[in-house]
Motif scaffolding. Structure first.
Motif, PDB file in Angstrom:
ATOM      1  N   ALA A  80       0.834  -1.209   0.000  1.00 18.63           N
ATOM      2  CA  ALA A  80       0.000   0.000   0.000  1.00 18.63           C
ATOM      3  C   ALA A  80       0.867   1.257   0.000  1.00 18.63           C
ATOM      4  N   ASN A  81       1.927   1.263   0.797  1.00 14.15           N
ATOM      5  CA  ASN A  81       2.830   2.421   0.825  1.00 14.15           C
ATOM      6  C   ASN A  81       3.480   2.659  -0.533  1.00 14.15           C
ATOM      7  N   VAL A  82       3.946   1.586  -1.142  1.00 12.11           N
ATOM      8  CA  VAL A  82       4.619   1.707  -2.437  1.00 12.11           C
ATOM      9  C   VAL A  82       3.645   2.243  -3.488  1.00 12.11           C
ATOM     10  N   VAL A  83       2.414   1.721  -3.459  1.00  3.33           N
ATOM     11  CA  VAL A  83       1.399   2.190  -4.412  1.00  3.33           C
ATOM     12  C   VAL A  83       1.177   3.699  -4.250  1.00  3.33           C
ATOM     13  N   ASN A  84       1.179   4.161  -3.005  1.00  4.52           N
ATOM     14  CA  ASN A  84       0.892   5.574  -2.732  1.00  4.52           C
ATOM     15  C   ASN A  84       2.067   6.517  -2.937  1.00  4.52           C
ATOM     16  N   MET A  85       3.251   5.972  -3.135  1.00  6.75           N
ATOM     17  CA  MET A  85       4.427   6.836  -3.342  1.00  6.75           C
ATOM     18  C   MET A  85       4.353   7.509  -4.702  1.00  6.75           C
ATOM     19  N   PRO A  86       4.983   8.688  -4.805  1.00  9.72           N
ATOM     20  CA  PRO A  86       5.029   9.327  -6.127  1.00  9.72           C
ATOM     21  C   PRO A  86       5.977   8.577  -7.071  1.00  9.72           C
ATOM     22  N   PHE A  87       5.695   8.717  -8.343  1.00 10.86           N
ATOM     23  CA  PHE A  87       6.533   8.105  -9.378  1.00 10.86           C
ATOM     24  C   PHE A  87       7.995   8.514  -9.181  1.00 10.86           C
ATOM     25  N   GLY A  88       8.875   7.553  -9.344  1.00 12.95           N
ATOM     26  CA  GLY A  88      10.303   7.858  -9.260  1.00 12.95           C
ATOM     27  C   GLY A  88      10.897   7.677  -7.874  1.00 12.95           C
ATOM     28  N   GLN A  89      10.031   7.568  -6.861  1.00  9.90           N
ATOM     29  CA  GLN A  89      10.558   7.419  -5.500  1.00  9.90           C
ATOM     30  C   GLN A  89      10.404   6.006  -4.965  1.00  9.90           C
ATOM     31  N   ARG A  90       9.817   5.140  -5.756  1.00  7.32           N
ATOM     32  CA  ARG A  90       9.575   3.778  -5.265  1.00  7.32           C
ATOM     33  C   ARG A  90      10.880   2.970  -5.251  1.00  7.32           C
ATOM     34  N   PRO A  91      11.110   2.214  -4.168  1.00  9.40           N
ATOM     35  CA  PRO A  91      12.356   1.433  -4.073  1.00  9.40           C
ATOM     36  C   PRO A  91      12.302   0.208  -4.996  1.00  9.40           C
ATOM     37  N   LEU A  92      13.466  -0.205  -5.496  1.00  8.04           N
ATOM     38  CA  LEU A  92      13.508  -1.405  -6.340  1.00  8.04           C
ATOM     39  C   LEU A  92      13.274  -2.664  -5.502  1.00  8.04           C
ATOM     40  N   LYS A  93      13.830  -2.675  -4.304  1.00 12.45           N
ATOM     41  CA  LYS A  93      13.650  -3.847  -3.429  1.00 12.45           C
ATOM     42  C   LYS A  93      13.370  -3.426  -1.996  1.00 12.45           C
ATOM     43  N   VAL A  94      12.506  -4.181  -1.328  1.00  5.28           N
ATOM     44  CA  VAL A  94      12.264  -3.996   0.106  1.00  5.28           C
ATOM     45  C   VAL A  94      12.371  -5.367   0.775  1.00  5.28           C
ATOM     46  N   HIS A  95      13.230  -5.486   1.784  1.00  5.04           N
ATOM     47  CA  HIS A  95      13.360  -6.742   2.538  1.00  5.04           C
ATOM     48  C   HIS A  95      12.660  -6.643   3.888  1.00  5.04           C
TER      49      HIS A  95
END
Lengths: 297, 297
Positions: B244-259
């Motif tokens: 949900a957080n990733v979906v709500n982030m603005p374009f370009g700021q989303r991380p490639l990987k989250v562990h």
């Protein structure tokens, strides 16, 4: 000591050179007869007939790598003829080039079959004998794309190599107490041959979209960049010599992984960290002994 | 902004929780109706009907994940209803437990179909629209077993996760210039649930040999070791919140990987080195721009 060895993928350059080297070292090498059409067989056998070298002992055997029962019956024949089987060399490989989206699911399934399931079929055919002997060796010829960074348009292939590398490592731990050793040989995936001599996507319409869109120059830039970086493919001779060396090493001294060439895609660096993590995890869960195979009889 | 999202694997705990979170955040969430049997659908929808929360907007749609044409026509319906598709969440997953040798090639092929080819079918159905929009997001929920050390008897599964992770990374680079972003979410594979709630090998005769032979105590030792090390599964809520957080982030700021969770199997450490290698390789071959997606309209 002369060993009984079965090799898959004998028709590709690494496979041919490996068969030749193993024969020259005096081993009995079995390959699928389907791969041994005239010129390939001659190419392998000629090398064995040098004066002063041991005579060639390449034996073709009828089997269909896509059928478990066919592979199993071939292995039964080998065991009947030799009373043992010492080494399995997993070398069958299909390479494809194109954007990931342009490969149909059926193409990916076929790629997975060649690059992973052939090894599974042969393992299931050979391992009961290797475990019964309490001694054996699996050699997996993979690719740096399994753990290295995949350049654009080699992703479909890299994905199956990652699956194979992972499976090989799991087998290594699970077979250690059965006296079955594992060596994973990792040639670099970055030579130009991977691009030139490879399968293409079935979805040509989709491929056109990538060739016309914002990705239009990606292939050309990647190829030029790789040509500067890695002007040559890994020499099949190097891989073949390593296989022969590993086969001739005494039990317990064989390396788990061997990398080739410059670490341009970082596969060796990634594997170094992964190997430390594996050692540490196995130690912490109380299964450190699975890191080193032991003879059980 | 409310987004149109399609989620696979909605019937598993991570999938259910993710759908619920995305609905609560006001998004329109599509799932396969085949997965929405009574209790599961109620479990998801109840959460959306809290007073003060946005109303639930879970829409079931008929499709068969094993058929490319069925997936394609479902995506066409979604686009017809919404004039767009924003996010694809790849979450379908099958877990199996047992020695690698005990899985038939057919079982491995089926596992590969669920864990990799479903994503390929959905990508091929959705990406033409995402590329046409010049903006979109692929979220891949994978597993630390993709890059971490695989404990004994989880190898078959780890192997398909490695394939999926590799494919996701290749797509990331190939889609960057099309405005399509990628986030790979990596829950730990080491919780006890992976062992308890999982498929078993078809070859039970072979499984008995491992259970009776020198490997007889491996499963018990591994389970006890893992219970000490990783007493809990990754909380589905954590994964869902991250989606949900990733979906709500603005374009370009989303991380490639989250562990997630402790790095017991070393996946995060391995990925850190792999990410540096990827950055370096792309820079050296002149394709550094593929590391970050750009909007194309």
């Amino acid at each position: 000591m002369s060993k009984v060895i079965i090799v898959t993928g004998a028709a590709n350059s690494i496979g041919r050179t490996t068969c030749r080297q193993l024969m020259q070292a005096g081993h009995t090498v079995y390959v699928s007869s389907r791969e041994m059409s005239g010129p390939i067989a001659r190419g392998i056998e000629e090398a064995g007939s040098n004066p002063g070298q041991p005579g060639p002992d390449l034996r073709t055997i009828e089997f269909d790598v896509s059928s478990e029962s066919s592979v199993t019956s071939a292995v039964e024949t080998i065991i009947a003829e030799n009373s043992r089987l010492d080494v399995v060399v997993h070398n069958a490989r299909q390479v494809v080039y194109g954007p990931a989206e342009t490969f149909t699911p059926e193409q990916l399934a076929e790629l997975y079959d060649t690059n992973v399931l052939i090894a599974q079929r042969l393992n299931r055919a050979a391992l009961p004998q290797l475990r019964k002997q309490g001694q054996g060796l699996l050699i997996w010829i993979t690719s740096s794309s399994a753990r290295g960074s995949s350049v654009p348009f080699l992703g479909a292939c890299a994905s199956t190599e990652a699956a194979l590398d992972s499976l090989a490592l799991s087998y290594a731990g699970e077979l250690a107490r059965w006296g079955v050793e594992t060596t994973i040989i990792v040639p670099s995936a970055l030579g130009p041959g991977h691009y030139v001599r490879s399968g293409r996507p079935q979805d040509t319409v989709r491929a056109e979209e990538y060739a016309d869109g914002p990705t239009a120059d990606v292939s050309e830039i990647a190829l030029a960049g790789l040509a500067r970086l890695s002007p040559k493919d890994t020499c099949p001779q190097d891989v073949a010599s390593t296989v022969a060396n590993v086969v001739n090493m005494p039990f317990g001294q064989r390396p788990l992984k061997v990398h080739f060439g410059p670490d341009d895609d970082g596969a060796a660096a990634v594997d170094a960290v992964a190997d430390r993590a594996r050692t540490e995890l196995f130690r912490r869960i109380g299964l450190e002994d699975l890191l080193k195979p032991v003879l059980i009889r």
